[in-house]
Design a protein around this motif. Structure first.
Motif, mmCIF file in Angstrom:
data_model
loop_
_atom_site.group_PDB
_atom_site.id
_atom_site.type_symbol
_atom_site.label_atom_id
_atom_site.label_comp_id
_atom_site.label_asym_id
_atom_site.label_seq_id
_atom_site.Cartn_x
_atom_site.Cartn_y
_atom_site.Cartn_z
ATOM 1 N N PRO A 8 8.934 -17.154 25.457
ATOM 2 C CA PRO A 8 9.151 -15.941 24.664
ATOM 3 C C PRO A 8 9.290 -16.131 23.412
ATOM 4 C CG PRO A 8 10.865 -16.636 26.169
ATOM 5 C CD PRO A 8 9.880 -17.973 26.190
ATOM 6 N N ALA A 9 8.798 -15.294 22.296
ATOM 7 C CA ALA A 9 8.663 -15.392 21.192
ATOM 8 C C ALA A 9 9.054 -13.907 20.421
ATOM 9 C CB ALA A 9 7.342 -16.040 20.490
ATOM 10 N N PHE A 10 9.818 -14.114 19.701
ATOM 11 C CA PHE A 10 10.212 -12.699 18.972
ATOM 12 C C PHE A 10 11.325 -13.060 17.664
ATOM 13 C CE2 PHE A 10 12.957 -13.738 22.536
ATOM 14 C CZ PHE A 10 14.270 -13.658 22.044
ATOM 15 N N ALA A 11 11.215 -12.177 16.936
ATOM 16 C CA ALA A 11 12.065 -12.207 15.868
ATOM 17 C C ALA A 11 13.400 -11.697 16.312
ATOM 18 C CB ALA A 11 11.700 -11.055 14.617
ATOM 19 N N CYS A 12 14.463 -12.251 15.332
ATOM 20 C CA CYS A 12 16.115 -12.037 15.922
ATOM 21 C C CYS A 12 16.610 -12.010 14.462
ATOM 22 C CB CYS A 12 16.382 -13.105 16.595
ATOM 23 S SG CYS A 12 18.383 -13.013 17.020
ATOM 24 N N GLU B 209 24.293 -15.286 19.248
ATOM 25 C CA GLU B 209 24.405 -15.109 20.671
ATOM 26 C C GLU B 209 22.962 -15.384 21.535
ATOM 27 O OE1 GLU B 209 24.564 -11.323 23.337
ATOM 28 O OE2 GLU B 209 25.336 -11.046 21.499
ATOM 29 N N LEU B 210 21.884 -15.488 20.534
ATOM 30 C CA LEU B 210 20.491 -15.989 21.004
ATOM 31 C C LEU B 210 20.651 -17.420 21.402
ATOM 32 C CD1 LEU B 210 17.319 -15.906 21.682
ATOM 33 C CD2 LEU B 210 17.332 -16.040 19.248
ATOM 34 N N MET B 211 21.146 -18.143 20.209
ATOM 35 C CA MET B 211 21.129 -19.780 20.472
ATOM 36 C C MET B 211 22.325 -20.075 21.641
ATOM 37 S SD MET B 211 19.495 -21.399 18.573
ATOM 38 C CE MET B 211 18.131 -20.040 19.107
ATOM 39 N N VAL C 96 16.215 -16.326 28.501
ATOM 40 C CA VAL C 96 15.986 -15.522 26.750
ATOM 41 C C VAL C 96 15.471 -14.183 27.169
ATOM 42 C CG1 VAL C 96 15.289 -16.124 24.578
ATOM 43 C CG2 VAL C 96 16.347 -17.897 25.835
ATOM 44 N N SER C 97 14.299 -14.200 27.851
ATOM 45 C CA SER C 97 13.597 -12.985 28.018
ATOM 46 C C SER C 97 14.581 -11.875 28.536
ATOM 47 C CB SER C 97 12.434 -12.999 28.972
ATOM 48 O OG SER C 97 11.421 -13.891 28.460
ATOM 49 N N GLU C 98 15.484 -12.003 29.439
ATOM 50 C CA GLU C 98 16.430 -11.195 29.835
ATOM 51 C C GLU C 98 17.610 -10.933 28.745
ATOM 52 O OE1 GLU C 98 18.392 -12.329 33.302
ATOM 53 O OE2 GLU C 98 16.366 -12.325 34.564
ATOM 54 N N TRP C 99 17.913 -11.753 28.199
ATOM 55 C CA TRP C 99 18.759 -11.653 26.872
ATOM 56 C C TRP C 99 18.012 -10.687 25.967
ATOM 57 C CZ3 TRP C 99 18.121 -12.168 21.767
ATOM 58 C CH2 TRP C 99 19.338 -11.975 21.132
ATOM 59 N N ALA D 178 15.524 -8.367 26.347
ATOM 60 C CA ALA D 178 15.552 -7.078 27.138
ATOM 61 C C ALA D 178 16.765 -6.505 26.876
ATOM 62 C CB ALA D 178 14.935 -7.307 28.403
ATOM 63 N N PHE D 179 17.964 -7.066 27.192
ATOM 64 C CA PHE D 179 19.291 -6.435 27.112
ATOM 65 C C PHE D 179 19.618 -5.804 25.724
ATOM 66 C CE2 PHE D 179 23.889 -6.860 26.222
ATOM 67 C CZ PHE D 179 24.298 -5.981 27.382
ATOM 68 N N HIS D 180 18.864 -6.649 24.749
ATOM 69 C CA HIS D 180 19.001 -6.107 23.502
ATOM 70 C C HIS D 180 17.979 -5.192 22.683
ATOM 71 C CE1 HIS D 180 22.886 -8.223 22.551
ATOM 72 N NE2 HIS D 180 22.579 -9.255 23.382
ATOM 73 N N ASP D 181 17.094 -4.641 23.677
ATOM 74 C CA ASP D 181 15.903 -3.988 23.621
ATOM 75 C C ASP D 181 14.907 -4.595 22.336
ATOM 76 O OD1 ASP D 181 16.747 -1.832 25.281
ATOM 77 O OD2 ASP D 181 17.989 -1.025 23.652
ATOM 78 N N ILE D 182 15.117 -6.005 22.688
ATOM 79 C CA ILE D 182 13.998 -6.698 21.727
ATOM 80 C C ILE D 182 12.685 -6.749 22.449
ATOM 81 C CG2 ILE D 182 13.521 -8.784 20.563
ATOM 82 C CD1 ILE D 182 16.775 -8.955 20.346
ATOM 83 N N VAL D 183 11.661 -6.407 21.831
ATOM 84 C CA VAL D 183 10.302 -6.597 22.552
ATOM 85 C C VAL D 183 9.767 -7.977 22.513
ATOM 86 C CG1 VAL D 183 8.034 -5.681 22.335
ATOM 87 C CG2 VAL D 183 9.903 -4.131 22.152
ATOM 88 N N THR D 184 9.362 -8.490 23.709
ATOM 89 C CA THR D 184 8.950 -9.711 23.486
ATOM 90 C C THR D 184 7.371 -10.207 23.921
ATOM 91 O OG1 THR D 184 9.594 -10.394 25.739
ATOM 92 C CG2 THR D 184 11.164 -10.923 24.094
ATOM 93 N N THR D 185 6.787 -8.926 23.899
ATOM 94 C CA THR D 185 5.182 -9.021 24.138
ATOM 95 C C THR D 185 4.379 -8.476 23.024
ATOM 96 O OG1 THR D 185 5.259 -6.390 24.525
ATOM 97 C CG2 THR D 185 5.700 -7.907 26.473
ATOM 98 N N HIS D 186 3.104 -9.191 22.917
ATOM 99 C CA HIS D 186 2.411 -9.309 21.713
ATOM 100 C C HIS D 186 1.502 -8.205 21.996
ATOM 101 C CE1 HIS D 186 0.364 -10.326 18.103
ATOM 102 N NE2 HIS D 186 -0.913 -10.428 18.882
ATOM 103 N N GLU D 187 1.432 -7.267 20.832
ATOM 104 C CA GLU D 187 0.647 -6.080 20.857
ATOM 105 C C GLU D 187 -0.613 -6.084 19.991
ATOM 106 O OE1 GLU D 187 1.235 -2.775 22.702
ATOM 107 O OE2 GLU D 187 3.012 -3.484 23.355
ATOM 108 N N THR D 188 -1.782 -5.863 20.316
ATOM 109 C CA THR D 188 -3.001 -6.021 19.405
ATOM 110 C C THR D 188 -3.688 -4.796 19.347
ATOM 111 O OG1 THR D 188 -4.299 -6.962 21.424
ATOM 112 C CG2 THR D 188 -3.589 -8.692 20.504
#
Length: 89
Positions: free
Chosen positions: A52-56, A63-65, A74-77, A79-89
């Motif tokens: 999983p790679a995303f900006a925080c 909380e992420l750490m 971490v992917s579930e964490w 998603a709970f915070h509505d952080i997108v972890t997929t890469h759109e091209t």
């Protein structure tokens, strides 16, 4: 909150060494006001191998750490915070 002005930083520096470091921080850099540097190429490479790679934002970083140290998903964490972890091209 926003970036501190150079004058504000200078006013809080206790010595010359701190002042020199503070001047570097007061100048605009590659980081955005949200605390992230958008390097989607690195994020895409990590995502490509299942990491999983995303900006925080800075307010969520502790909380992420904690989630990572506790070996929670971490992917579930994210998603709970509505952080997108997929890469759109």
């Amino acid at each position: 909150m926003g970036r501190w002005s150079e004058e504000k930083v200078i006013g809080t520096a206790p010595d010359q060494s701190s002042l020199a470091a503070a001047r570097k921080l007061a100048r605009p850099g590659p980081w955005s006001d949200t605390g992230s540097n958008d390097d989607s190429n690195h994020a895409a490479a990590l995502a490509g191998i299942g990491v999983p790679a995303f900006a925080c934002t800075p307010d969520l970083f502790p909380e992420l750490m904690a989630a990572a140290i506790e070996r929670r998903d971490v992917s579930e964490w994210a998603a709970f915070h509505d952080i997108v972890t997929t890469h759109e091209t």
